[in-house]
Write a protein that holds these residues in place. Structure first.
Motif, PDB file in Angstrom:
ATOM      1  N   HIS A 281       2.963  12.449  -6.302  1.00 30.45           N
ATOM      2  CA  HIS A 281       2.303  10.933  -5.954  1.00 30.45           C
ATOM      3  C   HIS A 281       3.753  10.340  -5.470  1.00 30.45           C
ATOM      4  CE1 HIS A 281       3.469   9.640 -10.314  1.00 30.45           C
ATOM      5  NE2 HIS A 281       3.842   8.705  -9.624  1.00 30.45           N
ATOM      6  N   HIS A 282       4.948  10.829  -5.409  1.00 27.13           N
ATOM      7  CA  HIS A 282       6.097   9.963  -4.863  1.00 27.13           C
ATOM      8  C   HIS A 282       6.083  10.583  -3.524  1.00 27.13           C
ATOM      9  CE1 HIS A 282       8.428   8.433  -8.465  1.00 27.13           C
ATOM     10  NE2 HIS A 282       7.100   7.987  -8.575  1.00 27.13           N
ATOM     11  N   GLY A 283       5.439  11.261  -2.943  1.00 25.80           N
ATOM     12  CA  GLY A 283       5.364  11.623  -1.696  1.00 25.80           C
ATOM     13  C   GLY A 283       6.133  12.636  -0.919  1.00 25.80           C
TER      14      GLY A 283
ATOM     15  N   TYR B 206      12.294  11.989  -3.242  1.00 32.36           N
ATOM     16  CA  TYR B 206      11.697  10.925  -4.018  1.00 32.36           C
ATOM     17  C   TYR B 206      11.457  11.296  -5.559  1.00 32.36           C
ATOM     18  CZ  TYR B 206      11.889   8.345   0.448  1.00 32.36           C
ATOM     19  OH  TYR B 206      12.223   7.731   1.574  1.00 32.36           O
TER      20      TYR B 206
ATOM     21  N   SER C  88       9.221  13.814  -6.357  1.00 29.85           N
ATOM     22  CA  SER C  88       7.899  14.680  -6.473  1.00 29.85           C
ATOM     23  C   SER C  88       8.224  16.185  -6.567  1.00 29.85           C
ATOM     24  CB  SER C  88       6.957  14.092  -5.362  1.00 29.85           C
ATOM     25  OG  SER C  88       6.225  13.175  -5.689  1.00 29.85           O
TER      26      SER C  88
ATOM     27  N   ALA D 234      -0.270   8.715  -2.723  1.00 29.62           N
ATOM     28  CA  ALA D 234       1.169   8.562  -2.423  1.00 29.62           C
ATOM     29  C   ALA D 234       1.505   7.348  -1.628  1.00 29.62           C
ATOM     30  CB  ALA D 234       1.909   9.595  -1.943  1.00 29.62           C
ATOM     31  N   HIS D 235       0.594   6.898  -0.561  1.00 26.53           N
ATOM     32  CA  HIS D 235       0.978   5.687   0.072  1.00 26.53           C
ATOM     33  C   HIS D 235       0.448   4.624  -0.477  1.00 26.53           C
ATOM     34  CE1 HIS D 235       2.466   7.514   3.960  1.00 26.53           C
ATOM     35  NE2 HIS D 235       1.730   8.417   3.792  1.00 26.53           N
TER      36      HIS D 235
ATOM     37  N   ASP E 245       0.568   4.081  -3.814  1.00 27.15           N
ATOM     38  CA  ASP E 245       1.564   3.938  -4.853  1.00 27.15           C
ATOM     39  C   ASP E 245       2.638   3.241  -4.156  1.00 27.15           C
ATOM     40  OD1 ASP E 245       3.059   4.348  -7.390  1.00 27.15           O
ATOM     41  OD2 ASP E 245       4.115   5.784  -6.497  1.00 27.15           O
ATOM     42  N   ASN E 246       3.146   3.658  -2.962  1.00 34.76           N
ATOM     43  CA  ASN E 246       4.291   3.288  -2.327  1.00 34.76           C
ATOM     44  C   ASN E 246       4.287   1.739  -2.018  1.00 34.76           C
ATOM     45  OD1 ASN E 246       7.059   3.546  -1.107  1.00 34.76           O
ATOM     46  ND2 ASN E 246       5.993   3.652   0.950  1.00 34.76           N
TER      47      ASN E 246
ATOM     48  N   LYS F 144       6.477  -1.321  -3.247  1.00 34.28           N
ATOM     49  CA  LYS F 144       7.506  -1.953  -2.226  1.00 34.28           C
ATOM     50  C   LYS F 144       6.849  -3.592  -2.008  1.00 34.28           C
ATOM     51  CE  LYS F 144       9.918   1.497  -0.948  1.00 34.28           C
ATOM     52  NZ  LYS F 144       9.705   2.356   0.239  1.00 34.28           N
TER      53      LYS F 144
END
Length: 312
Positions: free
Chosen positions: A251-253, A257, A259, A272-273, A275-276, A280
């Motif tokens: 999930h950190h992509g 980062y 993952s 992942a997106h 979460d990001n 952000k």
């Protein structure tokens, strides 16, 4: 009270803050000084004690301390130049003033989370979510009160719930608009993606990395927690279990980062997106909120690798 988010460059203050950390460092000339981070419910601020005189009494991290200081500006951020400091006396402060908390209603957010859980139709995934967030009252209570980070984003009471709910809502939108996504898998992964932070970070007022958190990290810890619960659900499909754990682990992509895996499933990519973007946007929001008194450009921000400013 002189709250941190209300401090202004040049003013002199005498106030009690929570000392989050304290480091004894040396200048280039070899002179010792203290570098600290002080906190109240509105945020944190760097502080320095350049002159270790008799006016600087002994104190430790996690003490409530009274500081006499001047607010200064350094590299575009405010900090305190501390002249006097002592441990605060009982009665000089209310601990509620030092615990940052979500501006959203925690009980309302939890009700929304339960509603999303109840929308999951797959019997195994629904049971897994229920075991964590409904049947385990102690876990649910900790989850509602926990932060999602030490300092970067959602670093406040209720932050973990607020972030997880936002990611789940984003994933629900994605699932509604991209039929290829398996909604129940994606929603379950979204709600569970950061459950490892329950044990990665200690509770307030400390809100710092635990030994297990430093050594293992919340991504792997979350996958382990899910595995333990799945083992208690008879007949839980092996393929589904591995797909869910993959979403958590990815999930950190990106590997850089943190993952352990890069997304191999479309649901993992969507998570992942989501979460990001929530992390952000919340981080950007917190930067803007901390600079309400400023106009124009706010300077270079390391996280966004860009100069940033308010929208006109």
């Amino acid at each position: 009270m002189n709250y941190i988010n209300e401090l202004r460059d040049g003013e002199m203050i005498s106030e009690v803050y929570l000392c989050k950390n304290k480091v004894v460092a040396k200048t280039k000339a070899g002179k010792s000084y203290y570098s600290m981070q002080l906190q109240d419910k509105t945020g944190m601020i760097d502080a320095k004690v350049w002159e270790l005189t008799n006016a600087i009494a002994h104190f430790e991290p996690m003490d409530f301390i009274r500081v006499d200081a001047q607010v200064t500006s350094f590299n575009g951020s405010l900090q305190l130049n501390v002249k006097r400091v002592r441990v605060a006396d009982t009665g000089e402060y209310d601990t509620a003033d030092y615990m940052p908390c979500s501006q959203k209603n925690i009980d309302s957010m939890y009700e929304q989370l339960v509603a999303i859980i109840n929308s999951v139709k797959d019997e195994y995934l629904h049971k897994l979510l229920s075991m964590f967030f409904i049947e385990d009252k102690e876990f649910a209570d900790r989850f509602k009160k926990h932060s999602a980070a030490k300092s970067i984003h959602h670093g406040f009471i209720g932050g973990l719930l607020e972030h997880s709910l936002s990611v789940a809502k984003l994933c629900s939108y994605l699932a509604d608009n991209y039929p290829v996504l398996k909604r129940d898998l994606l929603i379950t992964a979204a709600i569970c993606h950061d459950i490892g932070k329950i044990d990665e970070l200690s509770e307030f007022p400390e809100n710092d990395y635990t030994d297990e958190g430093q050594l293992v990290g919340h991504i792997v810890m979350g996958a382990m927690m899910i595995s333990e619960k799945i083992a208690q659900i008879p007949g839980f499909p092996t393929v589904l279990a591995n797909e869910l754990k993959h979403c958590i682990l990815a999930h950190h992509g990106e590997l850089e980062y943190g993952s352990p895996k890069k997304p191999s499933l479309i649901e993992a990519l969507a998570l992942a997106h989501a979460d990001n973007i929530d992390a952000k946007l919340q981080t950007f929001t917190e930067v803007l909120n901390a600079n309400q008194d400023k106009a124009g450009w706010l300077g270079f921000n390391k996280m966004f690798e860009s100069n940033i400013r308010f929208t006109e």
